[in-house]
Write a protein that holds these residues in place. Structure first.
Motif, PDB file in Angstrom:
ATOM      1  N   VAL A  81       0.842  -1.195   0.000  1.00 24.71           N
ATOM      2  CA  VAL A  81       0.000   0.000   0.000  1.00 24.71           C
ATOM      3  C   VAL A  81       0.880   1.248   0.000  1.00 24.71           C
ATOM      4  CG1 VAL A  81      -1.965  -1.073   1.162  1.00 24.71           C
ATOM      5  CG2 VAL A  81      -0.178  -0.004   2.515  1.00 24.71           C
ATOM      6  N   LYS A  82       0.364   2.329  -0.590  1.00 28.83           N
ATOM      7  CA  LYS A  82       1.070   3.604  -0.569  1.00 28.83           C
ATOM      8  C   LYS A  82       0.853   4.272   0.775  1.00 28.83           C
ATOM      9  CE  LYS A  82       2.037   5.551  -4.940  1.00 28.83           C
ATOM     10  NZ  LYS A  82       1.813   6.572  -5.925  1.00 28.83           N
ATOM     11  N   VAL A  83       1.912   4.773   1.358  1.00 22.35           N
ATOM     12  CA  VAL A  83       1.843   5.538   2.596  1.00 22.35           C
ATOM     13  C   VAL A  83       2.756   6.743   2.457  1.00 22.35           C
ATOM     14  CG1 VAL A  83       1.202   3.669   4.158  1.00 22.35           C
ATOM     15  CG2 VAL A  83       3.585   4.063   3.677  1.00 22.35           C
ATOM     16  N   ASP A  84       2.213   7.928   2.742  1.00 30.15           N
ATOM     17  CA  ASP A  84       2.980   9.172   2.632  1.00 30.15           C
ATOM     18  C   ASP A  84       3.765   9.197   1.327  1.00 30.15           C
ATOM     19  OD1 ASP A  84       1.975  10.063   5.099  1.00 30.15           O
ATOM     20  OD2 ASP A  84       3.582   9.052   6.178  1.00 30.15           O
ATOM     21  N   SER A  85       5.081   9.163   1.395  1.00 31.64           N
ATOM     22  CA  SER A  85       5.893   9.265   0.185  1.00 31.64           C
ATOM     23  C   SER A  85       6.544   7.932  -0.182  1.00 31.64           C
ATOM     24  CB  SER A  85       6.980  10.320   0.383  1.00 31.64           C
ATOM     25  OG  SER A  85       7.822   9.932   1.451  1.00 31.64           O
ATOM     26  N   GLY A  86       5.977   6.822   0.263  1.00 30.20           N
ATOM     27  CA  GLY A  86       6.580   5.529  -0.022  1.00 30.20           C
ATOM     28  C   GLY A  86       5.556   4.427  -0.169  1.00 30.20           C
ATOM     29  N   ILE A  87       6.044   3.214  -0.167  1.00 26.51           N
ATOM     30  CA  ILE A  87       5.207   2.024  -0.277  1.00 26.51           C
ATOM     31  C   ILE A  87       5.521   1.129   0.910  1.00 26.51           C
ATOM     32  CG2 ILE A  87       4.725  -0.064  -1.634  1.00 26.51           C
ATOM     33  CD1 ILE A  87       5.526   1.513  -4.126  1.00 26.51           C
ATOM     34  N   LEU A  88       4.491   0.654   1.579  1.00 23.30           N
ATOM     35  CA  LEU A  88       4.652  -0.283   2.685  1.00 23.30           C
ATOM     36  C   LEU A  88       4.291  -1.673   2.171  1.00 23.30           C
ATOM     37  CD1 LEU A  88       5.027  -1.035   5.687  1.00 23.30           C
ATOM     38  CD2 LEU A  88       2.584  -0.578   5.968  1.00 23.30           C
ATOM     39  N   CYS A  89       5.240  -2.606   2.252  1.00 22.60           N
ATOM     40  CA  CYS A  89       5.013  -3.982   1.824  1.00 22.60           C
ATOM     41  C   CYS A  89       4.966  -4.881   3.053  1.00 22.60           C
ATOM     42  CB  CYS A  89       6.134  -4.463   0.910  1.00 22.60           C
ATOM     43  SG  CYS A  89       6.224  -3.554  -0.633  1.00 22.60           S
ATOM     44  N   VAL A 109       7.245 -18.850  -6.056  1.00 23.02           N
ATOM     45  CA  VAL A 109       7.464 -18.107  -7.292  1.00 23.02           C
ATOM     46  C   VAL A 109       6.217 -17.356  -7.757  1.00 23.02           C
ATOM     47  CG1 VAL A 109       8.135 -18.316  -9.716  1.00 23.02           C
ATOM     48  CG2 VAL A 109       9.297 -19.680  -7.981  1.00 23.02           C
ATOM     49  N   ALA A 110       5.064 -18.008  -7.820  1.00 19.61           N
ATOM     50  CA  ALA A 110       3.857 -17.354  -8.331  1.00 19.61           C
ATOM     51  C   ALA A 110       3.401 -16.216  -7.421  1.00 19.61           C
ATOM     52  CB  ALA A 110       2.735 -18.369  -8.503  1.00 19.61           C
ATOM     53  N   SER A 111       3.424 -16.427  -6.110  1.00 13.34           N
ATOM     54  CA  SER A 111       2.971 -15.381  -5.211  1.00 13.34           C
ATOM     55  C   SER A 111       3.988 -14.241  -5.138  1.00 13.34           C
ATOM     56  CB  SER A 111       2.644 -15.929  -3.821  1.00 13.34           C
ATOM     57  OG  SER A 111       3.747 -16.568  -3.246  1.00 13.34           O
ATOM     58  N   ALA A 112       5.282 -14.550  -5.275  1.00 14.42           N
ATOM     59  CA  ALA A 112       6.297 -13.496  -5.305  1.00 14.42           C
ATOM     60  C   ALA A 112       6.099 -12.623  -6.542  1.00 14.42           C
ATOM     61  CB  ALA A 112       7.698 -14.099  -5.290  1.00 14.42           C
ATOM     62  N   ALA A 113       5.775 -13.227  -7.673  1.00 14.64           N
ATOM     63  CA  ALA A 113       5.523 -12.467  -8.900  1.00 14.64           C
ATOM     64  C   ALA A 113       4.287 -11.579  -8.731  1.00 14.64           C
ATOM     65  CB  ALA A 113       5.342 -13.417 -10.077  1.00 14.64           C
ATOM     66  N   ALA A 114       3.256 -12.096  -8.079  1.00 13.37           N
ATOM     67  CA  ALA A 114       2.039 -11.306  -7.833  1.00 13.37           C
ATOM     68  C   ALA A 114       2.354 -10.119  -6.925  1.00 13.37           C
ATOM     69  CB  ALA A 114       0.953 -12.183  -7.218  1.00 13.37           C
ATOM     70  N   MET A 115       3.196 -10.342  -5.929  1.00 11.31           N
ATOM     71  CA  MET A 115       3.572  -9.266  -5.016  1.00 11.31           C
ATOM     72  C   MET A 115       4.387  -8.200  -5.744  1.00 11.31           C
ATOM     73  SD  MET A 115       3.233  -8.327  -1.918  1.00 11.31           S
ATOM     74  CE  MET A 115       3.926  -6.937  -1.044  1.00 11.31           C
ATOM     75  N   ARG A 116       5.314  -8.612  -6.590  1.00 10.32           N
ATOM     76  CA  ARG A 116       6.099  -7.642  -7.370  1.00 10.32           C
ATOM     77  C   ARG A 116       5.191  -6.812  -8.264  1.00 10.32           C
ATOM     78  NH1 ARG A 116       9.765 -12.098  -7.957  1.00 10.32           N
ATOM     79  NH2 ARG A 116      11.544 -11.749  -6.581  1.00 10.32           N
ATOM     80  N   GLU A 117       4.173  -7.457  -8.837  1.00 12.11           N
ATOM     81  CA  GLU A 117       3.213  -6.748  -9.681  1.00 12.11           C
ATOM     82  C   GLU A 117       2.422  -5.719  -8.860  1.00 12.11           C
ATOM     83  OE1 GLU A 117       1.245  -5.292 -12.840  1.00 12.11           O
ATOM     84  OE2 GLU A 117       2.974  -6.622 -12.860  1.00 12.11           O
ATOM     85  N   MET A 118       2.040  -6.079  -7.631  1.00  9.96           N
ATOM     86  CA  MET A 118       1.350  -5.121  -6.751  1.00  9.96           C
ATOM     87  C   MET A 118       2.202  -3.882  -6.546  1.00  9.96           C
ATOM     88  SD  MET A 118      -0.589  -6.662  -3.431  1.00  9.96           S
ATOM     89  CE  MET A 118      -0.124  -8.376  -3.395  1.00  9.96           C
ATOM     90  N   ARG A 121       4.680  -2.796  -8.501  1.00  7.69           N
ATOM     91  CA  ARG A 121       4.781  -2.066  -9.773  1.00  7.69           C
ATOM     92  C   ARG A 121       3.553  -1.204 -10.015  1.00  7.69           C
ATOM     93  NH1 ARG A 121       7.566  -6.551 -11.592  1.00  7.69           N
ATOM     94  NH2 ARG A 121       5.703  -7.625 -12.300  1.00  7.69           N
ATOM     95  N   GLU A 122       2.367  -1.747  -9.701  1.00 11.67           N
ATOM     96  CA  GLU A 122       1.126  -0.991  -9.896  1.00 11.67           C
ATOM     97  C   GLU A 122       1.074   0.267  -9.029  1.00 11.67           C
ATOM     98  OE1 GLU A 122      -2.088  -3.742  -9.299  1.00 11.67           O
ATOM     99  OE2 GLU A 122      -1.682  -4.779 -11.176  1.00 11.67           O
ATOM    100  N   LEU A 123       1.822   0.268  -7.923  1.00 14.99           N
ATOM    101  CA  LEU A 123       1.898   1.442  -7.057  1.00 14.99           C
ATOM    102  C   LEU A 123       3.036   2.383  -7.468  1.00 14.99           C
ATOM    103  CD1 LEU A 123       1.292  -0.265  -3.588  1.00 14.99           C
ATOM    104  CD2 LEU A 123      -0.300   1.206  -4.850  1.00 14.99           C
ATOM    105  N   GLY A 124       3.730   2.042  -8.546  1.00 18.31           N
ATOM    106  CA  GLY A 124       4.808   2.885  -9.042  1.00 18.31           C
ATOM    107  C   GLY A 124       6.174   2.539  -8.472  1.00 18.31           C
ATOM    108  N   GLY A 125       6.297   1.383  -7.824  1.00 19.56           N
ATOM    109  CA  GLY A 125       7.554   0.983  -7.212  1.00 19.56           C
ATOM    110  C   GLY A 125       8.284  -0.076  -8.006  1.00 19.56           C
ATOM    111  N   ASP A 126       9.459  -0.435  -7.526  1.00 19.27           N
ATOM    112  CA  ASP A 126      10.292  -1.470  -8.128  1.00 19.27           C
ATOM    113  C   ASP A 126      10.926  -2.258  -6.996  1.00 19.27           C
ATOM    114  OD1 ASP A 126      12.238  -3.043  -9.325  1.00 19.27           O
ATOM    115  OD2 ASP A 126      13.075  -1.424 -10.516  1.00 19.27           O
ATOM    116  N   CYS A 127      10.627  -3.536  -6.894  1.00 17.84           N
ATOM    117  CA  CYS A 127      11.163  -4.367  -5.813  1.00 17.84           C
ATOM    118  C   CYS A 127      12.685  -4.391  -5.806  1.00 17.84           C
ATOM    119  CB  CYS A 127      10.616  -5.795  -5.904  1.00 17.84           C
ATOM    120  SG  CYS A 127       8.878  -5.921  -5.445  1.00 17.84           S
TER     121      CYS A 127
END
Length: 67
Positions: free
Chosen positions: A20-28, A38-47, A49-55
């Motif tokens: 989730v986005k919080v203030d000026s960052g992303i909280l994972c 592997v599949a759930s890690a890829a889904a998390m990375r996509e989440m 990315r959708e918030l504008g971040g890069d794991c």
């Protein structure tokens, strides 16, 4: 955007993670074993990315280290 590190918790085997986005960052929130699922890690990375971040920017996070 500021990236720091992930909060690693254990909510059981069904929990895939949350980002989730919080203030000026992303909280994972990810399970400790996420980097081995592997599949759930890829889904998390996509989440993230959708918030504008890069794991890959979070070197202390298992997802960032594996990226």
């Amino acid at each position: 955007m500021l990236y720091n590190e992930a909060l690693i918790v254990d909510y059981g085997p069904q929990f895939l993670g949350s980002a989730v986005k919080v203030d000026s960052g992303i909280l994972c929130v990810i399970p400790r074993q996420q980097h081995t699922r592997v599949a759930s890690a890829a889904a998390m990375r996509e989440m993230v990315r959708e918030l504008g971040g890069d794991c890959g920017d979070c070197g202390k996070c298992p997802l960032g280290q594996a990226n």
